[in-house]
Scaffold this motif. Structure first.
Motif, mmCIF file in Angstrom:
data_model
loop_
_atom_site.group_PDB
_atom_site.id
_atom_site.type_symbol
_atom_site.label_atom_id
_atom_site.label_comp_id
_atom_site.label_asym_id
_atom_site.label_seq_id
_atom_site.Cartn_x
_atom_site.Cartn_y
_atom_site.Cartn_z
ATOM 1 N N SER A 1 9.939 2.507 -0.277
ATOM 2 C CA SER A 1 11.136 3.194 -0.782
ATOM 3 C C SER A 1 12.212 3.298 0.304
ATOM 4 N N THR A 2 11.788 3.559 1.532
ATOM 5 C CA THR A 2 12.743 3.607 2.643
ATOM 6 C C THR A 2 13.440 2.262 2.780
ATOM 7 N N LEU A 3 12.669 1.193 2.611
ATOM 8 C CA LEU A 3 13.222 -0.157 2.733
ATOM 9 C C LEU A 3 14.161 -0.480 1.568
ATOM 10 N N ARG B 1 0.841 -1.197 0.000
ATOM 11 C CA ARG B 1 0.000 0.000 0.000
ATOM 12 C C ARG B 1 0.875 1.246 0.000
ATOM 13 N N PRO B 2 0.300 2.398 -0.385
ATOM 14 C CA PRO B 2 1.065 3.647 -0.312
ATOM 15 C C PRO B 2 1.534 3.912 1.116
ATOM 16 N N ASN B 3 2.726 4.469 1.238
ATOM 17 C CA ASN B 3 3.206 4.987 2.528
ATOM 18 C C ASN B 3 3.634 3.941 3.564
ATOM 19 N N VAL B 4 3.715 2.675 3.174
ATOM 20 C CA VAL B 4 4.122 1.663 4.156
ATOM 21 C C VAL B 4 5.638 1.619 4.360
ATOM 22 N N GLY B 5 6.370 2.342 3.497
ATOM 23 C CA GLY B 5 7.823 2.399 3.663
ATOM 24 C C GLY B 5 8.606 1.596 2.640
ATOM 25 N N LEU C 1 7.287 -6.973 7.388
ATOM 26 C CA LEU C 1 6.424 -6.192 8.276
ATOM 27 C C LEU C 1 7.280 -5.034 8.783
ATOM 28 N N ASN C 2 7.057 -3.872 8.169
ATOM 29 C CA ASN C 2 7.950 -2.720 8.394
ATOM 30 C C ASN C 2 7.460 -1.837 9.560
ATOM 31 N N LYS C 3 8.294 -0.940 9.963
ATOM 32 C CA LYS C 3 7.997 0.058 11.011
ATOM 33 C C LYS C 3 7.792 -0.571 12.384
ATOM 34 N N ALA D 1 3.539 -2.204 10.225
ATOM 35 C CA ALA D 1 3.106 -2.732 11.518
ATOM 36 C C ALA D 1 2.324 -1.685 12.305
ATOM 37 N N ARG D 2 2.387 -0.437 11.840
ATOM 38 C CA ARG D 2 1.699 0.638 12.557
ATOM 39 C C ARG D 2 0.270 0.848 12.122
ATOM 40 N N GLU D 3 -0.136 0.136 11.083
ATOM 41 C CA GLU D 3 -1.509 0.312 10.637
ATOM 42 C C GLU D 3 -2.230 -1.017 10.675
ATOM 43 N N VAL E 1 10.782 -5.877 10.283
ATOM 44 C CA VAL E 1 11.944 -5.015 10.039
ATOM 45 C C VAL E 1 11.630 -3.571 10.396
ATOM 46 N N SER E 2 12.668 -2.790 10.542
ATOM 47 C CA SER E 2 12.521 -1.343 10.557
ATOM 48 C C SER E 2 13.470 -0.781 9.510
ATOM 49 N N ALA E 3 12.880 -0.259 8.449
ATOM 50 C CA ALA E 3 13.703 0.355 7.401
ATOM 51 C C ALA E 3 14.414 1.572 7.964
ATOM 52 N N LYS E 4 13.794 2.177 8.967
ATOM 53 C CA LYS E 4 14.346 3.400 9.541
ATOM 54 C C LYS E 4 15.601 3.128 10.368
ATOM 55 N N ALA F 1 15.729 5.891 -3.827
ATOM 56 C CA ALA F 1 14.366 6.363 -4.071
ATOM 57 C C ALA F 1 14.003 7.430 -3.061
ATOM 58 N N ILE F 2 13.196 8.385 -3.490
ATOM 59 C CA ILE F 2 12.793 9.443 -2.565
ATOM 60 C C ILE F 2 11.679 8.942 -1.654
ATOM 61 N N VAL F 3 11.583 9.609 -0.501
ATOM 62 C CA VAL F 3 10.702 9.184 0.580
ATOM 63 C C VAL F 3 9.943 10.399 1.078
ATOM 64 N N SER F 4 8.667 10.249 1.393
ATOM 65 C CA SER F 4 7.982 11.334 2.095
ATOM 66 C C SER F 4 6.876 10.752 2.944
ATOM 67 N N ASP F 5 6.339 11.608 3.820
ATOM 68 C CA ASP F 5 5.272 11.141 4.702
ATOM 69 C C ASP F 5 3.919 11.202 4.011
ATOM 70 N N LYS F 6 3.908 11.548 2.721
ATOM 71 C CA LYS F 6 2.642 11.603 1.992
ATOM 72 C C LYS F 6 2.536 10.412 1.050
ATOM 73 N N PRO F 7 1.324 9.849 0.944
ATOM 74 C CA PRO F 7 1.171 8.710 0.039
ATOM 75 C C PRO F 7 1.403 9.097 -1.411
HETATM 76 N N1 GTP Z 1 8.824 4.704 12.136
HETATM 77 C C1 GTP Z 1 9.129 4.304 10.905
HETATM 78 N N2 GTP Z 1 8.785 5.045 9.837
HETATM 79 C C2 GTP Z 1 9.124 4.597 8.613
HETATM 80 C C3 GTP Z 1 9.828 3.377 8.423
HETATM 81 N N3 GTP Z 1 10.002 3.203 7.088
HETATM 82 C C4 GTP Z 1 9.443 4.269 6.481
HETATM 83 N N4 GTP Z 1 8.924 5.125 7.393
HETATM 84 C C5 GTP Z 1 8.221 6.392 7.113
HETATM 85 O O1 GTP Z 1 7.032 6.126 6.367
HETATM 86 C C6 GTP Z 1 6.763 7.197 5.445
HETATM 87 C C7 GTP Z 1 6.588 6.655 4.049
HETATM 88 O O2 GTP Z 1 7.819 6.139 3.569
HETATM 89 P P1 GTP Z 1 8.075 5.815 2.024
HETATM 90 O O3 GTP Z 1 9.327 5.007 1.967
HETATM 91 O O4 GTP Z 1 7.996 7.046 1.200
HETATM 92 O O5 GTP Z 1 6.803 4.884 1.732
HETATM 93 P P2 GTP Z 1 6.366 4.196 0.339
HETATM 94 O O6 GTP Z 1 5.714 2.901 0.693
HETATM 95 O O7 GTP Z 1 7.500 4.147 -0.604
HETATM 96 O O8 GTP Z 1 5.244 5.217 -0.158
HETATM 97 P P3 GTP Z 1 4.684 5.450 -1.681
HETATM 98 O O9 GTP Z 1 5.851 5.623 -2.590
HETATM 99 O O10 GTP Z 1 3.893 6.707 -1.554
HETATM 100 O O11 GTP Z 1 3.837 4.263 -1.990
HETATM 101 C C8 GTP Z 1 7.922 8.184 5.586
HETATM 102 O O12 GTP Z 1 7.522 9.213 6.467
HETATM 103 C C9 GTP Z 1 9.028 7.329 6.193
HETATM 104 O O13 GTP Z 1 9.967 8.075 6.942
HETATM 105 C C10 GTP Z 1 10.182 2.612 9.584
HETATM 106 O O14 GTP Z 1 10.791 1.540 9.530
HETATM 107 N N5 GTP Z 1 9.802 3.119 10.781
#
Ligand code: GTP
Ligand code: MG
Length: 250
Positions: free
Chosen positions: A17-19, A11-15, A118-120, A92-94, A169-172, A29-35
């Motif tokens: 790209s961060t992962l 789903r959008p915003n699950v992380g 299972l991220n975050k 994991a937060r949703e 996992v935690s991508a962060k 890849a770029i990352v933001s808090d917006k879907p």
């Molecule tokens: N706490 C926490 N936040 C995370 C983690 N991974 C990503 N985030 C946050 O989740 C938000 C979305 O991250 P993205 O990597 O842009 O998510 P995405 O799934 O690629 O989103 P889309 O490209 O819009 O589909 C950002 O605010 C990240 O900082 C994590 O492991 N832990």
């Protein structure tokens, strides 16, 4: 040498790209808090001594499809072809629910191994993580009649062959990312180098710069700028980049 492609879905915003960035050990890849941050397929390349893992970071998708997602869905469908496996990312937060089930139905139907991340999980209670792992494990399982919906039935009709592995996992923070990378590399067959080892993405330098500008615009703006931003890089000099930021409405 093991090498190959893995698609990253969720789903959008699950992380996702961060992962992908964490798995590649650098920003791809770029990352933001917006879907809907990711708009097109981007390859992130993780190189090891004896492997090349190419991750296809994809736009997130969910149902109902809005117009933008509908367009991006073509990218997703194309990226699902010719992959060795799918990395299915959940937050994991949703609440794990209908949106994830829809994606599960799509990825399990591909007939390639599905690895769930299972991220975050950072700063979450162990009991909550355990509950979410349970819900994640049941995704895609056929529902077998009244009251039995919680137990996947082996050999039931449908494409669900079970997930290959599930990693919290935690991508962060990077927690669990090393084990997840090993798991994905294990899915790759023997193969050639698809990209030179010094290359971490398939985007051109000007496309990477355009993406970085778009990322900053997404972080710095809220309601005043429509989410549909695109960037055209016109000119790159030694230390100056000229670009146009295009927005959808005035
Ligand atoms: N706490 C926490 N936040 C995370 C983690 N991974 C990503 N985030 C946050 O989740 C938000 C979305 O991250 P993205 O990597 O842009 O998510 P995405 O799934 O690629 O989103 P889309 O490209 O819009 O589909 C950002 O605010 C990240 O900082 C994590 O492991 N832990
Ligand atoms: Mg993304």
């Amino acid at each position: 040498m093991r090498s190959g492609f893995i698609a990253v879905a969720g789903r959008p915003n699950v992380g996702k790209s961060t992962l992908v960035n964490a798995l590649c050990g650098g920003k791809v890849a770029i990352v933001s808090d917006k879907p809907q941050t990711t708009r097109r397929r981007i390859f992130g390349i993780a190189n090891g001594d004896d492997f090349q893992l190419v991750l296809a970071d994809l736009p997130g998708f969910q149902r109902p499809l809005d117009a933008l997602t509908e367009r991006m869905q073509k990218t997703v469908d194309a990226a699902f072809e010719d992959v060795e496996g799918v990395l299915f990312v959940l937050s994991a937060r949703e609440r794990i629910g209908a949106g994830d089930r829809y994606i599960a139905s799509r990825v399990y139907a591909l007939g390639v191994p599905v690895v769930i991340a299972l991220n975050k999980v950072d700063r979450l209670k162990a009991s909550h993580i355990a509950q979410q792992m349970n819900a994640a494990a049941r995704l895609g399982a056929p529902v077998v009649g009244e009251g039995a919906g919680t137990q996947p039935k082996a050999g039931a009709a449908g494409a669900w062959g079970g997930f290959h592995a599930l990693h919290p996992v935690s991508a962060k923070t990077g927690d669990g990312v090393g084990q997840l990378r090993d798991e994905l590399v294990g899915l790759l067959p023997e193969g050639p180098l698809y990209f030179p080892v010094e290359q971490r993405t398939d985007l051109s330098v000007s496309a990477q710069i355009g993406e970085l500008i778009r990322e900053k615009a997404l972080w710095l703006t809220r309601d005043e700028v429509p989410h549909s931003i695109s960037v055209e890089v016109d000119d790159i000099e030694e230390s100056v980049v000229r670009a146009h930021v295009l927005v959808e409405t005035e």
